[in-house]
Write an enzyme that holds these catalytic residues in place. Sequence first.
Site, mmCIF file in Angstrom:
data_model
loop_
_atom_site.group_PDB
_atom_site.id
_atom_site.type_symbol
_atom_site.label_atom_id
_atom_site.label_comp_id
_atom_site.label_asym_id
_atom_site.label_seq_id
_atom_site.Cartn_x
_atom_site.Cartn_y
_atom_site.Cartn_z
ATOM 1 N N GLY A 176 -50.681 19.801 58.537
ATOM 2 C CA GLY A 176 -52.062 19.873 59.003
ATOM 3 C C GLY A 176 -52.199 19.199 60.351
ATOM 4 O O GLY A 176 -51.387 18.351 60.720
ATOM 5 N N GLN A 211 -56.356 14.963 67.258
ATOM 6 C CA GLN A 211 -54.933 14.607 67.401
ATOM 7 C C GLN A 211 -54.302 15.215 68.648
ATOM 8 O O GLN A 211 -53.220 14.796 69.053
ATOM 9 C CB GLN A 211 -54.146 15.052 66.169
ATOM 10 C CG GLN A 211 -54.480 14.249 64.912
ATOM 11 C CD GLN A 211 -53.652 14.712 63.735
ATOM 12 O OE1 GLN A 211 -53.992 15.682 63.077
ATOM 13 N NE2 GLN A 211 -52.547 14.039 63.486
ATOM 14 N N CYS A 271 -48.569 10.765 58.867
ATOM 15 C CA CYS A 271 -49.442 11.443 59.817
ATOM 16 C C CYS A 271 -48.680 11.672 61.113
ATOM 17 O O CYS A 271 -47.924 10.804 61.546
ATOM 18 C CB CYS A 271 -50.660 10.560 60.079
ATOM 19 S SG CYS A 271 -51.794 11.226 61.288
ATOM 20 N N LEU A 272 -48.899 12.829 61.726
ATOM 21 C CA LEU A 272 -48.226 13.123 62.991
ATOM 22 C C LEU A 272 -48.637 12.130 64.082
ATOM 23 O O LEU A 272 -47.924 11.958 65.060
ATOM 24 C CB LEU A 272 -48.548 14.552 63.445
ATOM 25 C CG LEU A 272 -47.963 15.666 62.558
ATOM 26 C CD1 LEU A 272 -48.531 17.012 62.963
ATOM 27 C CD2 LEU A 272 -46.444 15.681 62.633
ATOM 28 N N HIS A 315 -57.498 14.264 54.458
ATOM 29 C CA HIS A 315 -56.826 13.569 55.564
ATOM 30 C C HIS A 315 -57.291 14.141 56.915
ATOM 31 O O HIS A 315 -57.625 13.391 57.836
ATOM 32 C CB HIS A 315 -55.311 13.727 55.376
ATOM 33 C CG HIS A 315 -54.465 13.100 56.445
ATOM 34 N ND1 HIS A 315 -53.601 12.054 56.195
ATOM 35 C CD2 HIS A 315 -54.329 13.397 57.773
ATOM 36 C CE1 HIS A 315 -52.995 11.720 57.330
ATOM 37 N NE2 HIS A 315 -53.404 12.535 58.290
ATOM 38 N N GLU A 316 -57.337 15.486 57.006
ATOM 39 C CA GLU A 316 -57.721 16.111 58.288
ATOM 40 C C GLU A 316 -59.200 15.899 58.594
ATOM 41 O O GLU A 316 -59.574 15.675 59.751
ATOM 42 C CB GLU A 316 -57.402 17.608 58.291
ATOM 43 C CG GLU A 316 -55.929 17.980 58.138
ATOM 44 C CD GLU A 316 -54.986 17.195 59.024
ATOM 45 O OE1 GLU A 316 -55.379 16.804 60.133
ATOM 46 O OE2 GLU A 316 -53.848 16.933 58.583
ATOM 47 N N HIS A 350 -59.757 12.684 60.119
ATOM 48 C CA HIS A 350 -59.481 12.679 61.563
ATOM 49 C C HIS A 350 -60.736 13.073 62.347
ATOM 50 O O HIS A 350 -61.004 12.522 63.418
ATOM 51 C CB HIS A 350 -58.370 13.671 61.924
ATOM 52 C CG HIS A 350 -56.976 13.139 61.744
ATOM 53 N ND1 HIS A 350 -56.510 12.035 62.418
ATOM 54 C CD2 HIS A 350 -55.932 13.580 60.989
ATOM 55 C CE1 HIS A 350 -55.235 11.807 62.077
ATOM 56 N NE2 HIS A 350 -54.864 12.727 61.212
HETATM 57 ZN ZN LIG Z 1 -53.012 12.815 60.321
#
Ligand SMILES: [Zn+2]
Length: 179
Positions: free
Chosen positions: A46, A51, A93-94, A135-136, A139
């Site tokens: 995701g 991000q 997380c990225l 989670h997204e 963000h």
């Molecule tokens: Zn993340």
Amino acid sequence: MALLKIRKFPDDVLKHPAEPVENIDGKLNTLLDSMAQTMYAAPGVGLAAPQVGESSRVIVLDTDHENPGKHLLKLINPKIVEAEGKIVWEEGCLSVIDYTADVERAARVLVRAWTPEQKEIEIEADDLLAVALQHEIDHLDGKLFIDRISRIKRELYRRKLKKLIREGKADDRPSSVRI
Ligand SMILES: [Zn+2]
């Protein structure tokens, strides 16, 4: 389409709530396509617009590792309208390098969102998809999963990250589970 640069904690852009989308246009669709491409290349399941430095309430998700692209979701102004139960998932997380932690989330969620085809849809999710959606959407509200763990754990991570940055090792260490 282009690969976008993924912003990493403690980048300020990750702390700010994103703006709601008012027009689903070509520019937004290009952003969504580039976000999907960036997510697959990372690889991650995701990615949310903040991000990649865009203050826009859009996310892309694909939790089906076996058929990449087949179940790609591009969601505009996603909102959790129902949540129930509890699940603990080891999240990464990225945007948070070299770290994972157990996070408690709702086990099942109902999410309402718009699609690039200008349709309003509802998605019922459990398991990894429920975790990834929460989670997204976090963000989009300027929250990271490390905001949902204890202060002590967060502080230990900050120190570890400082050390990695000091040693010049921060760039080549992705985390193992990336949402
Ligand atoms: Zn993340």
